[in-house]
Design a protein around this motif. Sequence first.
Motif, mmCIF file in Angstrom:
data_model
loop_
_atom_site.group_PDB
_atom_site.id
_atom_site.type_symbol
_atom_site.label_atom_id
_atom_site.label_comp_id
_atom_site.label_asym_id
_atom_site.label_seq_id
_atom_site.Cartn_x
_atom_site.Cartn_y
_atom_site.Cartn_z
ATOM 1 N N UNK A 312 7.965 10.171 6.628
ATOM 2 C CA UNK A 312 7.829 8.717 6.494
ATOM 3 C C UNK A 312 6.596 8.221 7.237
ATOM 4 N N UNK A 313 6.369 8.755 8.433
ATOM 5 C CA UNK A 313 5.281 8.219 9.231
ATOM 6 C C UNK A 313 3.929 8.847 8.912
ATOM 7 N N UNK A 314 3.938 10.076 8.369
ATOM 8 C CA UNK A 314 2.656 10.728 8.083
ATOM 9 C C UNK A 314 2.215 10.500 6.648
ATOM 10 N N UNK A 315 3.168 10.530 5.752
ATOM 11 C CA UNK A 315 2.764 10.552 4.359
ATOM 12 C C UNK A 315 3.849 9.960 3.460
ATOM 13 N N UNK A 316 4.112 8.668 3.596
ATOM 14 C CA UNK A 316 5.190 8.081 2.788
ATOM 15 C C UNK A 316 4.822 8.031 1.313
ATOM 16 N N UNK A 317 5.815 8.128 0.454
ATOM 17 C CA UNK A 317 5.538 8.085 -0.988
ATOM 18 C C UNK A 317 5.199 6.675 -1.438
ATOM 19 N N UNK A 318 5.899 5.681 -0.819
ATOM 20 C CA UNK A 318 5.707 4.306 -1.261
ATOM 21 C C UNK A 318 4.519 3.668 -0.552
ATOM 22 N N UNK A 321 5.752 1.057 1.917
ATOM 23 C CA UNK A 321 6.212 1.623 3.179
ATOM 24 C C UNK A 321 5.016 1.930 4.057
ATOM 25 N N UNK A 322 3.970 2.492 3.440
ATOM 26 C CA UNK A 322 2.775 2.810 4.212
ATOM 27 C C UNK A 322 2.157 1.531 4.799
ATOM 28 N N UNK A 323 2.098 0.472 3.973
ATOM 29 C CA UNK A 323 1.568 -0.799 4.469
ATOM 30 C C UNK A 323 2.394 -1.312 5.638
ATOM 31 N N UNK A 325 4.348 0.413 7.704
ATOM 32 C CA UNK A 325 4.260 1.250 8.891
ATOM 33 C C UNK A 325 2.915 1.114 9.582
ATOM 34 N N UNK A 326 1.869 0.918 8.787
ATOM 35 C CA UNK A 326 0.555 0.770 9.405
ATOM 36 C C UNK A 326 0.308 -0.668 9.831
ATOM 37 N N UNK A 327 1.303 -1.530 9.671
ATOM 38 C CA UNK A 327 1.202 -2.887 10.206
ATOM 39 C C UNK A 327 0.496 -3.857 9.297
ATOM 40 N N UNK A 328 0.357 -3.507 7.984
ATOM 41 C CA UNK A 328 -0.336 -4.431 7.098
ATOM 42 C C UNK A 328 0.546 -5.619 6.733
ATOM 43 N N UNK A 329 1.879 -5.441 6.815
ATOM 44 C CA UNK A 329 2.761 -6.614 6.679
ATOM 45 C C UNK A 329 4.063 -6.323 7.415
ATOM 46 N N UNK A 330 4.861 -7.366 7.624
ATOM 47 C CA UNK A 330 6.188 -7.163 8.208
ATOM 48 C C UNK A 330 6.315 -7.661 9.618
#
Lengths: 330, 302
Positions: A312-318, A321-323, A325-330
């Motif tokens: 999930x943290x290295x290589x999420x499929x979605x 989810x990547x956005x 986790x990397x803080x792009x939203x949420x």
Amino acid sequence: MSDETTGRLGGLKRTVATIAPGESRFETSNTRDANVETTDMTAEAGQSDVATTERNETESSSSGGVEMPTSDRPLGTPRVDDAVIEARDLDVFYGDTQALNEINMDIPEQGVTALIGPSGCGKSTFLRSINRMNDLIDVARVEGELYFHGKNIYDDDVDPVALRRKIGMVFQKPNPFPKSIFDNVAYGLRVQGKDDDVEEKVHTALERAALIDEVEDQLDESGLDLSGGQQQRLCIARAIATDPEVILMDEPASALDPVATSKIEDLVEELAQEYTVVIVTHNMQQAARISDKTAVFLTGGHLVEFDDTNKIFENPESDRVEDYITGKFG
Amino acid sequence: MSTETENPFTEGTDDIERKRTIGRVFVGVCFGSAMVGVAALVILLADVIIEAWGWLTWDFLLYPPTQSPDNFLGGIRGAGIYPAIVGSIFLIALTAVFTLFLGVGAAIYLEEYAPENRLTSFIEANIANLAGVPSIVYGLLGLAVFVRGAQLGAVLLAGALTLTLLILPIVIVSTQEALRAVPDSQRNAAYGVGATQWQVTRDVVLPRALPGIMTGTILSLSRAIGETAPLIMVGAATTMLTAPDGLMSPFSAMPMQIFDWAARPQTEFHHAAAAGIVVLLTILLLMNLCAILIRNKYDPRS
């Protein structure tokens, strides 16, 4: 930290390698499809008792027992081999609002499963549906199934009180009773009628909650006199004193300072050696640090992706989810 | 650097000052309103105590009333309010027992167990309305139901049941508030370790709500001890020469006795009435003091 990250990367590679066997697991479960459908029909025909026991036997004899629908399945690997808890098409409504939408995921035995996602995404609701705390809310309604060791906990013959004795809970804000430290830990034992060796069990629980050194001489003093972090560890001691199989934690460190938080995190990893821990957290670093599996809930009560935490943290499929986790939203 | 630096805050100071004056006037009016209540209480107490001075003796507390006004100040034998004091204490003790069971029971059901539906809100709305019904109406109800209907007669039990009906709505509402003030996190903590609803209510909710329940109940009881109208309707005696000795005994109560004395022409009886009021107020204030002490003792903030 850096050692841990390399460890996680190694884990990631292993996960990628296991994707293929995962596929074949789904095929075997598809063959069981027809079987369960027939038992459902006999249940309707009025032999529910017999049908239920039969179904329980088939489910508990195989690991990762209950088949999962192909639609509404989250990305990642939502099936695990040694599942204790299996959610199938789980919906939760509060009045007219739908808080959870067709949740399908497994929670493996032992280890830490983290539920992450933005506020209002349904992760706490999902946690509270595992020990039926949602029953206490008048307007809450649950549809779908949630299996614990292959038994649907929303069946009519499941007593929520008996369920909660197997699935303990720690809440967001420390909520000790206005009683002595000893009585706080002993409360669960007393309500469950486990009255023998209370003293020893309380001592063991405080020891496992890494609190005994700080409170050994003041067991008769009020639990409210402890600091926030100590109160939360007291609540953890209270939850594990009765020796449940699963411990649910709803953002247990969100009201605590960084030092107290790191103590709680160490404790969670320690407990996961023996218990199945499901933890809701807002803190993504925390999820990455302590969990083995991570489920990402995004807006509208949807479970978007569930997989090994490394993945999930290295290589999420979605991408979403990547956005997130990397803080792009949420 | 220089001392000639201009004060940059001169603009609009007149306006600020004017608004400040308005504020001061407003505070003055509010203070005056607050003092009206205090002044009324002080004047009442002073008036009654001056009137009762010299009449409030041990004999007044220990002897029954007589027809001759001379006996109040050491005649052939003493005269006083003894039977009415005992009557009031019995009355309030019985009422306390009845309201605690009925009021707290009803509140626990409504707050903890009753499903949230139309029937429950209908019952709650009714209870809230009953709290506003004049006490004389409860007197009529008591007369019809207990004195006549249940054939009890004008006895202590009938009086206590009538007062119970009178304060029950207030006790239910204040108990519900005390139960509602118990944080849900406490209930969740108990449910979380596998407690049943009964265990949660007994171990967590009731102990936590008890100070609030006691405060509300005691304050309601001190209202009941001063009630006259319902007792008149039920048929309590204005003057009793002997103290009541059981549930089915005729009785008087302090407000009834005070009412009787105050209505007589001789000034001696007016002094006796004032002395009776001092006794009644003392008991009332002691009860309220109990309520405050209980609240402070169990207040989690202290």
